[in-house]
Design a protein around this motif. Structure first.
Motif, PDB file in Angstrom:
ATOM      1  N   THR A  80       0.803  -1.224   0.000  1.00 39.03           N
ATOM      2  CA  THR A  80       0.000   0.000   0.000  1.00 39.03           C
ATOM      3  C   THR A  80       0.839   1.278   0.000  1.00 39.03           C
ATOM      4  O   THR A  80       0.559   2.192  -0.782  1.00 39.03           O
ATOM      5  CB  THR A  80      -0.976  -0.010   1.188  1.00 39.03           C
ATOM      6  OG1 THR A  80      -1.803  -1.173   1.105  1.00 39.03           O
ATOM      7  CG2 THR A  80      -1.852   1.227   1.174  1.00 39.03           C
ATOM      8  N   ARG A  84       0.643   3.839  -3.089  1.00 37.69           N
ATOM      9  CA  ARG A  84       0.273   5.252  -2.926  1.00 37.69           C
ATOM     10  C   ARG A  84       1.311   6.176  -3.554  1.00 37.69           C
ATOM     11  O   ARG A  84       0.967   7.118  -4.273  1.00 37.69           O
ATOM     12  CB  ARG A  84       0.142   5.573  -1.432  1.00 37.69           C
ATOM     13  CG  ARG A  84      -1.091   5.012  -0.748  1.00 37.69           C
ATOM     14  CD  ARG A  84      -0.971   5.216   0.748  1.00 37.69           C
ATOM     15  NE  ARG A  84      -2.232   4.973   1.446  1.00 37.69           N
ATOM     16  CZ  ARG A  84      -2.356   4.961   2.767  1.00 37.69           C
ATOM     17  NH1 ARG A  84      -1.277   5.187   3.523  1.00 37.69           N
ATOM     18  NH2 ARG A  84      -3.523   4.741   3.339  1.00 37.69           N
ATOM     19  N   TYR A 146      -1.878  10.664  -2.357  1.00 37.96           N
ATOM     20  CA  TYR A 146      -1.306   9.662  -1.457  1.00 37.96           C
ATOM     21  C   TYR A 146      -2.295   9.261  -0.366  1.00 37.96           C
ATOM     22  O   TYR A 146      -2.282   8.124   0.119  1.00 37.96           O
ATOM     23  CB  TYR A 146      -0.021  10.216  -0.816  1.00 37.96           C
ATOM     24  CG  TYR A 146       0.735   9.207   0.008  1.00 37.96           C
ATOM     25  CD1 TYR A 146       1.678   8.371  -0.581  1.00 37.96           C
ATOM     26  CD2 TYR A 146       0.508   9.073   1.379  1.00 37.96           C
ATOM     27  CE1 TYR A 146       2.372   7.441   0.168  1.00 37.96           C
ATOM     28  CE2 TYR A 146       1.204   8.149   2.135  1.00 37.96           C
ATOM     29  CZ  TYR A 146       2.128   7.324   1.526  1.00 37.96           C
ATOM     30  OH  TYR A 146       2.810   6.394   2.267  1.00 37.96           O
ATOM     31  N   PHE A 147      -3.187  10.184  -0.004  1.00 35.91           N
ATOM     32  CA  PHE A 147      -4.116   9.950   1.104  1.00 35.91           C
ATOM     33  C   PHE A 147      -5.496   9.498   0.652  1.00 35.91           C
ATOM     34  O   PHE A 147      -6.405   9.379   1.462  1.00 35.91           O
ATOM     35  CB  PHE A 147      -4.236  11.231   1.949  1.00 35.91           C
ATOM     36  CG  PHE A 147      -2.910  11.755   2.415  1.00 35.91           C
ATOM     37  CD1 PHE A 147      -2.279  11.198   3.514  1.00 35.91           C
ATOM     38  CD2 PHE A 147      -2.271  12.792   1.728  1.00 35.91           C
ATOM     39  CE1 PHE A 147      -1.049  11.672   3.948  1.00 35.91           C
ATOM     40  CE2 PHE A 147      -1.049  13.281   2.163  1.00 35.91           C
ATOM     41  CZ  PHE A 147      -0.431  12.715   3.265  1.00 35.91           C
ATOM     42  N   TYR A 149      -6.089   6.549  -0.779  1.00 38.33           N
ATOM     43  CA  TYR A 149      -6.181   5.089  -0.794  1.00 38.33           C
ATOM     44  C   TYR A 149      -5.958   4.472   0.582  1.00 38.33           C
ATOM     45  O   TYR A 149      -5.162   4.951   1.382  1.00 38.33           O
ATOM     46  CB  TYR A 149      -5.157   4.512  -1.778  1.00 38.33           C
ATOM     47  CG  TYR A 149      -5.379   4.957  -3.200  1.00 38.33           C
ATOM     48  CD1 TYR A 149      -6.249   4.261  -4.040  1.00 38.33           C
ATOM     49  CD2 TYR A 149      -4.732   6.080  -3.705  1.00 38.33           C
ATOM     50  CE1 TYR A 149      -6.453   4.671  -5.340  1.00 38.33           C
ATOM     51  CE2 TYR A 149      -4.931   6.491  -5.007  1.00 38.33           C
ATOM     52  CZ  TYR A 149      -5.801   5.783  -5.820  1.00 38.33           C
ATOM     53  OH  TYR A 149      -6.006   6.196  -7.104  1.00 38.33           O
ATOM     54  N   ASP A 150      -6.680   3.372   0.817  1.00 34.77           N
ATOM     55  CA  ASP A 150      -6.444   2.489   1.955  1.00 34.77           C
ATOM     56  C   ASP A 150      -5.974   1.135   1.423  1.00 34.77           C
ATOM     57  O   ASP A 150      -6.063   0.863   0.217  1.00 34.77           O
ATOM     58  CB  ASP A 150      -7.727   2.290   2.779  1.00 34.77           C
ATOM     59  CG  ASP A 150      -8.022   3.503   3.661  1.00 34.77           C
ATOM     60  OD1 ASP A 150      -7.058   4.200   4.028  1.00 34.77           O
ATOM     61  OD2 ASP A 150      -9.208   3.741   3.961  1.00 34.77           O
ATOM     62  N   SER A 151      -5.508   0.293   2.310  1.00 34.75           N
ATOM     63  CA  SER A 151      -5.090  -1.048   1.890  1.00 34.75           C
ATOM     64  C   SER A 151      -6.310  -1.926   1.639  1.00 34.75           C
ATOM     65  O   SER A 151      -7.363  -1.755   2.266  1.00 34.75           O
ATOM     66  CB  SER A 151      -4.202  -1.682   2.963  1.00 34.75           C
ATOM     67  OG  SER A 151      -4.913  -1.780   4.188  1.00 34.75           O
ATOM     68  N   TYR A 153      -6.174  -5.367   1.944  1.00 35.73           N
ATOM     69  CA  TYR A 153      -6.150  -6.350   3.027  1.00 35.73           C
ATOM     70  C   TYR A 153      -4.755  -6.355   3.657  1.00 35.73           C
ATOM     71  O   TYR A 153      -3.806  -5.786   3.113  1.00 35.73           O
ATOM     72  CB  TYR A 153      -6.521  -7.751   2.530  1.00 35.73           C
ATOM     73  CG  TYR A 153      -5.633  -8.304   1.440  1.00 35.73           C
ATOM     74  CD1 TYR A 153      -4.416  -8.918   1.740  1.00 35.73           C
ATOM     75  CD2 TYR A 153      -6.022  -8.236   0.107  1.00 35.73           C
ATOM     76  CE1 TYR A 153      -3.610  -9.432   0.764  1.00 35.73           C
ATOM     77  CE2 TYR A 153      -5.211  -8.743  -0.897  1.00 35.73           C
ATOM     78  CZ  TYR A 153      -4.007  -9.334  -0.568  1.00 35.73           C
ATOM     79  OH  TYR A 153      -3.198  -9.835  -1.563  1.00 35.73           O
ATOM     80  N   PRO A 159       0.343  -4.250   4.632  1.00 35.42           N
ATOM     81  CA  PRO A 159      -0.831  -3.798   3.872  1.00 35.42           C
ATOM     82  C   PRO A 159      -0.572  -3.947   2.366  1.00 35.42           C
ATOM     83  O   PRO A 159       0.481  -3.556   1.863  1.00 35.42           O
ATOM     84  CB  PRO A 159      -0.965  -2.320   4.278  1.00 35.42           C
ATOM     85  CG  PRO A 159       0.430  -1.908   4.598  1.00 35.42           C
ATOM     86  CD  PRO A 159       1.144  -3.115   5.150  1.00 35.42           C
ATOM     87  N   CYS A 162      -4.070  -0.952  -3.233  1.00 35.31           N
ATOM     88  CA  CYS A 162      -4.677   0.345  -2.945  1.00 35.31           C
ATOM     89  C   CYS A 162      -6.162   0.294  -3.274  1.00 35.31           C
ATOM     90  O   CYS A 162      -6.542  -0.080  -4.388  1.00 35.31           O
ATOM     91  CB  CYS A 162      -4.007   1.451  -3.767  1.00 35.31           C
ATOM     92  SG  CYS A 162      -2.387   1.932  -3.156  1.00 35.31           S
ATOM     93  N   THR A 165     -10.750   5.073  -0.772  1.00 35.74           N
ATOM     94  CA  THR A 165     -11.601   5.189   0.406  1.00 35.74           C
ATOM     95  C   THR A 165     -13.000   5.643   0.014  1.00 35.74           C
ATOM     96  O   THR A 165     -13.155   6.494  -0.876  1.00 35.74           O
ATOM     97  CB  THR A 165     -11.014   6.199   1.404  1.00 35.74           C
ATOM     98  OG1 THR A 165     -10.920   7.476   0.762  1.00 35.74           O
ATOM     99  CG2 THR A 165      -9.628   5.779   1.858  1.00 35.74           C
ATOM    100  N   ASN A 167     -14.860   7.612   1.421  1.00 33.82           N
ATOM    101  CA  ASN A 167     -14.995   9.040   1.679  1.00 33.82           C
ATOM    102  C   ASN A 167     -14.637   9.886   0.457  1.00 33.82           C
ATOM    103  O   ASN A 167     -15.075  11.036   0.330  1.00 33.82           O
ATOM    104  CB  ASN A 167     -14.087   9.421   2.856  1.00 33.82           C
ATOM    105  CG  ASN A 167     -14.402  10.801   3.389  1.00 33.82           C
ATOM    106  OD1 ASN A 167     -15.562  11.170   3.523  1.00 33.82           O
ATOM    107  ND2 ASN A 167     -13.365  11.572   3.693  1.00 33.82           N
TER     108      ASN A 167
END
Length: 330
Positions: A80, A84, A146-147, A149-151, A153, A159, A162, A165, A167
């Motif tokens: 991740t 990112r 860079y902010f 995306y979340d992992s 799994y 992690p 990508c 999110t 949100n």
């Protein structure tokens, strides 16, 4: 299950694109830096910077973002944090390449249409400042990616991948940033390049008519006009580069408008027409980073001569070595 034909096309297309794009952009950088192409220092600085930006796009977008993911699944570039950072690099290099094209177009517009500003604006010093500004602003503008995306799994406490999110689709900040990103690239560059090219064409047509009348009245209409010849060569280079950008980015623009208007953010599969449109848009977009060297070769006689000498140099060295070897053996 057999792999879709479209997947095979993408898997073949991107390695070919990298195999062509990396050497041709390196060739362009080397040849232009030799300054034997009859171009001003200002133009040369822009063209070298554009070739370097295109080389970065090929490396980040094609090699790291397409080829590695296709041929090396599960590699550490898919962690991740790396994913990112790679996303930021992809967007930043894309913006640098696009806005350097805009900067070059504006420089040629000033050179052709604004003679009073030409001596102060069309200089290597100004070109270097603009290239540095484009690079800095493009990097700063794309840090927020860079902010986004979340992992997907966690595996072995690491992690992976990508995932956007949720949100991102509902937050006013992210919605505003998304629209700003698309306006900045490619809609605003599209508009600026089209406008500058239209103004340049209009100016050249008007200036050509006026100079033909003046030279005709002086009885020198049979002699070529050096000023108009230089403007014509400059415009051919300008129109070839900017026209190439407009054509190859058009599909991407159409796709963006379609999925924004229809809210189409997912696909039914590889054969979904919207998915094919999206991938075709990316293919053409990335192709634009490999074509400028061919444009220089077609439109610039001295660049073509320098390219021929560079390509023939190793051949001549081999022939010379074999000739000396044959004479030594004989």
């Amino acid at each position: 299950m057999h792999e879709p034909v479209t997947g095979q096309v993408y898997a073949i297309y991107y390695p070919i694109l990298a195999a062509i794009g990396i050497p041709v952009n390196i060739l362009a950088i080397v040849i232009l830096n030799r300054r034997n192409c009859g171009l001003s220092k200002c133009i040369t600085h822009y063209l070298v910077s554009m070739a370097a930006a295109d080389l970065m796009v090929v490396i980040t977008c094609v090699v790291f973002n397409r080829i590695i993911d296709t041929y090396f699944p599960g590699n550490y570039m898919l962690l991740t944090p790396a994913c990112r950072a790679r996303t930021v690099l992809v967007y930043a290099t894309r913006d640098i390449s696009v806005w350097l094209t805009v900067a070059f177009t504006f420089d040629r517009f000033i050179s052709i249409c604004c003679q009073q500003l030409k001596t102060t604006y069309c200089t290597k010093k100004v070109a270097a400042a603009i290239v540095g500004t484009v690079f800095t602003l493009s990097c700063l503008k794309n840090i927020p990616w860079y902010f986004v995306y979340d992992s997907l799994y966690i595996f072995n406490k690491l992690p992976w991948y990508c995932l956007i999110t949720p949100n991102f689709y509902i937050s006013p900040f992210w919605l505003a940033y998304s629209y700003f990103d698309c306006i900045a690239t490619p809609f605003l560059p599209f508009f600026i390049i089209l406008l500058l090219n239209a103004l340049t064409v209009r100016y050249i047509l008007v200036a050509s008519r006026v100079r033909r009348v003046l030279r005709g009245s002086a009885g020198s209409d049979n002699n070529p006009d050096p000023e108009m010849v230089n403007r014509r060569k400059s415009f051919i280079l300008l129109f070839s580069i900017s026209g190439n950008f407009l054509i190859l980015w058009l599909t991407y623009t159409i796709h963006y408008l379609y999925y924004r208007i229809t809210d189409t953010y997912s696909y039914t599969g590889y054969n979904d027409p919207v998915y094919i449109l999206q991938e075709t848009a990316y293919m053409l977009l990335l192709l634009s980073c490999c074509t400028n060297t061919f444009i220089y070769t077609v439109t610039q006689t001295q660049f073509r001569a320098e390219l021929t000498k560079m390509v023939m140099y190793p051949v001549n060295q081999i022939v010379s070595f074999l000739t000396h070897l044959k004479s030594w053996i004989g």
